[in-house]
Write an enzyme that holds these catalytic residues in place. Structure first.
Site, mmCIF file in Angstrom:
data_model
loop_
_atom_site.group_PDB
_atom_site.id
_atom_site.type_symbol
_atom_site.label_atom_id
_atom_site.label_comp_id
_atom_site.label_asym_id
_atom_site.label_seq_id
_atom_site.Cartn_x
_atom_site.Cartn_y
_atom_site.Cartn_z
ATOM 1 N N PRO A 1 11.891 78.815 38.566
ATOM 2 C CA PRO A 1 11.525 77.586 39.295
ATOM 3 C C PRO A 1 10.572 76.713 38.500
ATOM 4 O O PRO A 1 9.446 76.494 38.893
ATOM 5 C CB PRO A 1 10.863 78.124 40.564
ATOM 6 C CG PRO A 1 10.298 79.449 40.163
ATOM 7 C CD PRO A 1 11.174 79.992 39.074
ATOM 8 N N CYS A 2 11.043 76.200 37.403
ATOM 9 C CA CYS A 2 10.174 75.396 36.558
ATOM 10 C C CYS A 2 9.757 74.124 37.284
ATOM 11 O O CYS A 2 8.808 73.468 36.905
ATOM 12 C CB CYS A 2 10.891 75.071 35.251
ATOM 13 S SG CYS A 2 12.583 74.549 35.480
#
Length: 107
Positions: free
Chosen positions: A61-62
Site C-alpha cells: 500500500p504505497c
DNA sequence: CCGTTGACTCTTT
DNA sequence: AAAAGAGCCAACG
C-alpha cells in the site's frame, strides 16, 4: 537441498520498507520519516525511492505513505489516483492535506 | 568508482 | 510564511 534462497535475514533496504508498510492498517497512513525511523536510518529519500520502484504493487500500500507535513507527496501512477485510494479507505483529505493526528499511524 | 537525481525532512535566512 | 541550504541512502549513467 536446503537452499535458503530468500532468507528473511538480509532483506534489502527496499524490501524492508515494503514489509513495514504492509503493517499499516487500512484507513490509516504513515510517513516516509516513520518508515525510515523504524528501519533505523534517516534516509527518508531512500524510502521514497523504494516506493517508486514498488515491485510488490499493489500488494504494498504505497499510497498510504505521505509526507511528514501531512501532504500527499507524490505517486508513480498519478497523485490524483493516490488521493482517490486514500479517500476510498476512509481517509479524508482537507486542503490537500491529511490529518496525521487522526490518520497518522506510527510504529 | 564518482556524480547526479529522487514519491523526503529539518534547519536557517 | 516562504525560500534556500544541508543531510541521509539507494539507484542509474
Amino acid at each position: 537441498m536446503i537452499a535458503k534462497s530468500k532468507v528473511s535475514k538480509s532483506l534489502s533496504f527496499n524490501e524492508r520498507c515494503y514489509v513495514l508498510l504492509r503493517k499499516v492498517p487500512k484507513g490509516k497512513v504513515t510517513t516516509y520519516k516513520a518508515l525510515a525511523n523504524e528501519l533505523g536510518t534517516a534516509a527518508y529519500r531512500a524510502v521514497g525511492n523504494a516506493m517508486n520502484k514498488n515491485p510488490h504493487a499493489p500488494k504494498t500500500p504505497c499510497h498510504r505513505v505521505i509526507n511528514a507535513d501531512g501532504r500527499l507527496g507524490g505517486f508513480a501512477s498519478g497523485l490524483e489516483n493516490k488521493k482517490k485510494l486514500l479517500k476510498a479507505e476512509g481517509v479524508k483529505i482537507e486542503n490537500e492535506k491529511i490529518d496525521l493526528d487522526k490518520y497518522g499511524y506510527f510504529f
